[in-house]
Each structure stands twice: as C-alpha cells, then as structure tokens.
Design an enzyme around this catalytic site. Sequence first.
Site, mmCIF file in Angstrom:
data_model
loop_
_atom_site.group_PDB
_atom_site.id
_atom_site.type_symbol
_atom_site.label_atom_id
_atom_site.label_comp_id
_atom_site.label_asym_id
_atom_site.label_seq_id
_atom_site.Cartn_x
_atom_site.Cartn_y
_atom_site.Cartn_z
ATOM 1 N N ASP A 330 0.800 -1.220 0.000
ATOM 2 C CA ASP A 330 0.000 0.000 0.000
ATOM 3 C C ASP A 330 0.838 1.278 0.000
ATOM 4 O O ASP A 330 0.424 2.287 -0.565
ATOM 5 C CB ASP A 330 -0.954 -0.004 1.190
ATOM 6 C CG ASP A 330 -2.090 -1.009 1.015
ATOM 7 O OD1 ASP A 330 -2.431 -1.318 -0.133
ATOM 8 O OD2 ASP A 330 -2.619 -1.491 2.025
ATOM 9 N N TYR A 414 -9.898 -0.864 3.088
ATOM 10 C CA TYR A 414 -9.276 -0.967 4.408
ATOM 11 C C TYR A 414 -8.906 0.391 4.974
ATOM 12 O O TYR A 414 -8.600 1.330 4.237
ATOM 13 C CB TYR A 414 -7.992 -1.808 4.323
ATOM 14 C CG TYR A 414 -8.081 -3.148 5.012
ATOM 15 C CD1 TYR A 414 -8.232 -4.315 4.285
ATOM 16 C CD2 TYR A 414 -8.001 -3.245 6.405
ATOM 17 C CE1 TYR A 414 -8.313 -5.551 4.914
ATOM 18 C CE2 TYR A 414 -8.071 -4.470 7.032
ATOM 19 C CZ TYR A 414 -8.229 -5.627 6.284
ATOM 20 O OH TYR A 414 -8.304 -6.838 6.914
ATOM 21 N N ASP A 613 27.109 3.654 12.267
ATOM 22 C CA ASP A 613 25.805 4.218 11.922
ATOM 23 C C ASP A 613 24.957 3.114 11.299
ATOM 24 O O ASP A 613 25.150 2.748 10.140
ATOM 25 C CB ASP A 613 25.991 5.379 10.956
ATOM 26 C CG ASP A 613 24.754 6.245 10.828
ATOM 27 O OD1 ASP A 613 23.735 5.919 11.474
ATOM 28 O OD2 ASP A 613 24.800 7.245 10.085
#
Length: 696
Positions: A330, A414, A613
């Site tokens: 989505d 949804y 990092d």
Amino acid sequence: MSTELVSSVGSVAVAECVSCHPLSPLTASEIINTSALVQSLYPKGTSLQYKSITLQEPAKSQLVHYLEAEHSGVKPAPIERRAFVSYYIRNTDKLHEAIVNLSRRRVESNVRLGPNIHGPGDAEEILLVERIALQDEGVKGAIAKLQLPEGTAVISDPWIYGSDGVNDEQRMYQCFLYMRDPNDPSNLDSNHYAFPLTISPVVDTVEMKVIRIDLLPTGIDHSTEEPKPFRIPPASEYDPGHQQLRSDLKPLNVVQPEGASFKVTQVGESGRILEWQKWFVRVGFNQREGMVLYDVRYDGRSIFYRMSLSDMVIPYADPRHPFHKKAAFDLGDAGAGVMANNLKLGCDCLGSIHYLDAVLNTEKGEPWHMKNVVCVHEQDSGIGWKHTNYRTGKAAIVRNRELVVQSIITVANYEYIMAFIFNQAGEIKYEVRATGIVSTQPIDEGVQVPWGTVVHPGVLAAHHQHIFSLRVDPAIDGHNNRLIYEEAHPMPRSDFNPHGVGYTVNETLIEKSAGLDLDVDRNRTFKVQNYAVHNPINGKPVAYKIHAPPFQKMLADPDSFHFKRAEFANHNIYVTKYRDGELYAGGKYTNQSRGGDGVRSWANRNEDVTDTDLVLFIQFGLQHATRIEDFPVMPCEVIHVAFKPANFFETNPALDVPPSSQEVNRSTLLEAEGHHQGSVEAKVGQKGEICCSSKL
C-alpha cells in the site's frame, strides 16, 4: 536497475524558500517550481504525469552537523534544498527520476528507468481507470448478462496488477467489480463489498483501455463460468443510519479545561517542531511514508534520528487466477500520504487537538493541499506507576499521560490508524489499528474453501496477512550504535545452583548486517546500545530495547513473486549499515516489482554494523484468518512496537510526574475505603533492643 541518462539541462526563475529547514516538507511554491524546472527539459506541449514531488533529504553527514549546531545554539551553515521527482511522459511507459536543486534553480539529474520498474498509482489515474473499466463495451456486455435490476450502480475497485511473471511487463490494473444495493439505489454509501461480481477487467495504463476481461472462479477449483443472471443477496450495511443503536450508553467526555500540555512550533511555511514532557520531535509528511519523525530527543539527549513506516504488504491466500497476484504494497503502490484522511471529519482524535496540514502534488505537478492529515492530542492510558505502602495505607500513584501523533489512511476497503505514542517515562510506541472492510469476492452458494471464510451470502473474504516494516534510524546518545540481543537461560544444576531455579540474562552482539528473529522461549529481546556511553550507576551501556510482537512470517513459497518482492517479510528485524536513500524495505518501486532492491538485498552485503551508523527495519504483523464478525466492517485489530529505555536514565524518568489527584480527575467515588491492612514492625530501642508491635 536499468537506467538511461537523459538531458539534465533546465533552469527557470524560482523563488527560494529562505526560511525552510532542511527537513521541512516541500512548500506549495517549491512544488510548482520543481515541476516547472522538470517541464523545461521537454519541448512545449509535452505532457508529464507526476507520481511524486517530494523532499530529497540532505545527506546525513551534512544533517547531523546541522542539527547538532542548532541544539548547541550555533547558527548552522545552510544546506541546499532539493526535490525528488518521479514522473512519466504521459501515455508512455517512460518512467523517470529527477533531482532538482531548488537553491541553485536547476535540474541536477534526470534518469529514465529501465524495464519492470513501474511508478505507483495516483488519485487521478485510479479514477480514470475506474471510468475506463466501466465504459468498455466488452465489460458492459458482460454486466448485461448478469441481468441486474434497472438503476443498479456498478462499482469498480482498481487493484495494482501484481506480479506472477506471466505477460506482466506493462503496467496494468486488475479491476474488481461490485454493485451497490439495488434495493436502495440512492444510498451512495451502500456497502458494495456485500455484492461482488464475477467480472474483472484488466486495464493497460499506456493505452488506457481494457485489454482483457477475467472471469473469477467461484467454486472450489480454478474453473470459471460465463456471467449469468445474478442472484441478489440481502444488503449488509455498516453505516449507523442502518442500525438499531444502543440506548443505554452514557456520555464520556474528554475535557482539558486549561488546554493541552504540548507545544507545536511552526518552522517556516511547512516545518513543525513538537515539544511535550521533555520530548522534542520534528514532524514531517510525504507522499509515500506519510508521517515521518526526525531528530527525536528526550530532555536534550538524542535517541532517534529518523522514524517512519517504511513498507507494508498484504498477501492473500487464494491461489487461483487472478487472486494469486493479490499482494498489496500500500505504501509503495499508492502512498500513505496520498491516502491520508481529513481527521477533522470524525471523532478520530479527542480532547484538545492540534491538526497538521500537508502539501503534496497532483499528477499535473500542482500543489495538493491536504487538510488535517495528522492530529496531535493527549490521552490517559491508565496508571503509569503506583505503590501502596500497606503498612500505612498511603498510595503514590501517577497516571500515564501519552502524546499521540496520529494519521489514518483509507486504502479502498481498508483503514489503517497509525500513531506514534510518547509517554512520560521516555518510551515510544508505534501502533497500527487495522479496520475497515475485508476484501471480498464472489462464491457459490453452499461452497466452503480453506483459504477464506464466507462472511455473507455469496461473499467470500480470503485469508491474508498484514506485514509491516518500521524503519528506525537510532541515535542513542550519538550515531555510533550497536545491536545486541538478550536471552534468558536457565543455570545448570550445580553446587552453586543446587535447587535448579537460577537463571541468567546474557547478551549477544550482532556484528554484521543480517535478518534476525525473535525467540519467545528464550525471551530474546533486541537492544540498541551506545557502547561509548555508560550509565553512571551500574556502568552498563546506555540503550533502548525493542519490544516487537512475534508474528507469522510470509507464508508464500520462497520462490514465489510474493516472497521475492516483500524483502522484509521473512524476519522480525533487519539491521543494515546506513546508506543515504535506503528508506524503503520493499524497494523504491513496488508496483509489479521483481525484488532485489530492498532490505534483504542490503543485509546480504554482510557489512560491519558494530559501533557504527546502523539502521533497523522492524517487522510486525497480523495473520488475518477472516471471520464473519469482520463483516460488514471489521473491529480494530491492534498491534504495536515499543521502544523502552534500558539503562539510559539513572532512575524511573517519570518520578517527577505530578501525582494523580481527585481535584483534577473529578472521578465518581464508589467505595470509600482505601487499601490498608494490618502490619508488624520492629523498632530499635535506646539500648539496642528490638521490640515488635502490631499496627492496624
């Protein structure tokens, strides 16, 4: 990724956003200027279809110094503003990426992407696809065979086509057809998902026409039938206007007579800083991720550099064509930003609320002003901490006040309610509530199948998974962090542990980028540590631990397109070494993707992630075995990931929260007696003797 460099010459007069923070979303004028610069690359009359015009975040190496200077009270050196652009030459398959330097007023790069790389859908395109599907003569002829009542409204739900490797190189939509209740034709809010039809047009997005009409299987196998007269089931409505509502519910009001305790500061035209109970957060918003949090600090100490929902996938269980391709990404296929609700329209937030607007782009490259896409409010979440001294009956109690930063997206059927939740004990939760309407398909009367549940006469809701990936860029007292996991192990019986009850908690360091999993039987818990900073009380490295719920990993076969595309869906946590631009766990372009461009591929580089990092992708999800109670609208399913300090503070950081008082709460007293039981205490006398006494 196959690419082709094209002309990057382009310059027009633009107005610079002099007050914009490097992390502030693009302003309306910056979107206009960006599309004008890109358009200037092409001959007059060339029509471009813009999929995304969004902030190109500066390199982290620049931003870290910028942010530290800001927090130190030093004016930082300015950072140039750039925009990222994804666009098509309209009615072609020519997808491009461009980087526009807004400070220098020029297009720095413009690249045509190669085959099998497709842009997301957009609002205007989806509406156009709906119209094309319903106006096609072949589709009209198929609908006519259903012999629907006069005046019946047929609805088209366009789905991203998906991938199976079978003639799926061009970008397409698979449309699923429904109808509204023919007995209530004027009701535009009728639940059309109670009336799925057997006709499924496929629309090509280059020619913008229906290229195929699929017929849906409705029995226990792959077989299909030509459309035939449709037997109309009863309606199944969710709207309160169609219900006999309860009459015994008393009002529950959320009232803050002195207003809210948080502060929202506008930074330039589009930036926001949120401050609450020692928390400091920059809030951003973009087309794909929706809400993004930057520079998250507590009491001045750095905790997270960036947090956002990176990706999600919803693979369905039905193995039959065309349902076997249903795997909705989505965020990558559409975008959490473009699907965001206007939260002022309902009771989505309560109390003293602050709304944040956003500006995204239309497919024409114009600003799209979206109102109230984020709401900020406080909520009471029960007791924060409490202790009653049973000897005296005195209770010390603090309520758990939370700050909620929330956005809600609607993806056709949804809804996802997504929120970052902060509390006064230095903890953060990311919460997702899944609701809305299950995706439905037709099924023959009397048929039951193991890959779904009949939720209404003639209506099947296929089982499916919801798998989310939360991207977390930690900065625990700095950016050189490490990932460890703790496990609890029983001690072996020995002279030291003669009764066999002892156990220890041990740490394991993750040295290389990898995909990792929880182990509930060992209480495996992941922590991000800064090994260079130690707690002054116990000497342990300062850390935040991650509470991620276990979930069933993707069930699709490892050789399937579902599995290859959803690179995040097979592990609870991925850890990678930071690289600029690696934001999306499923890859930058998920529409009909092939895989190979997401977090699994990045982790396979086997890079050192110790005291450096690093970035975490934390997966969580739901196995949605559908049930009849999910229809016509689904009660919320709630899941969350929590981040809790672990040896980060010197004590409970919520000790200074004022105690809860009846004068403020104004609760109704139902029982007068507090907890006070008898006790015995010993006192030391003048001569050192010990005397015992009972107290009531």
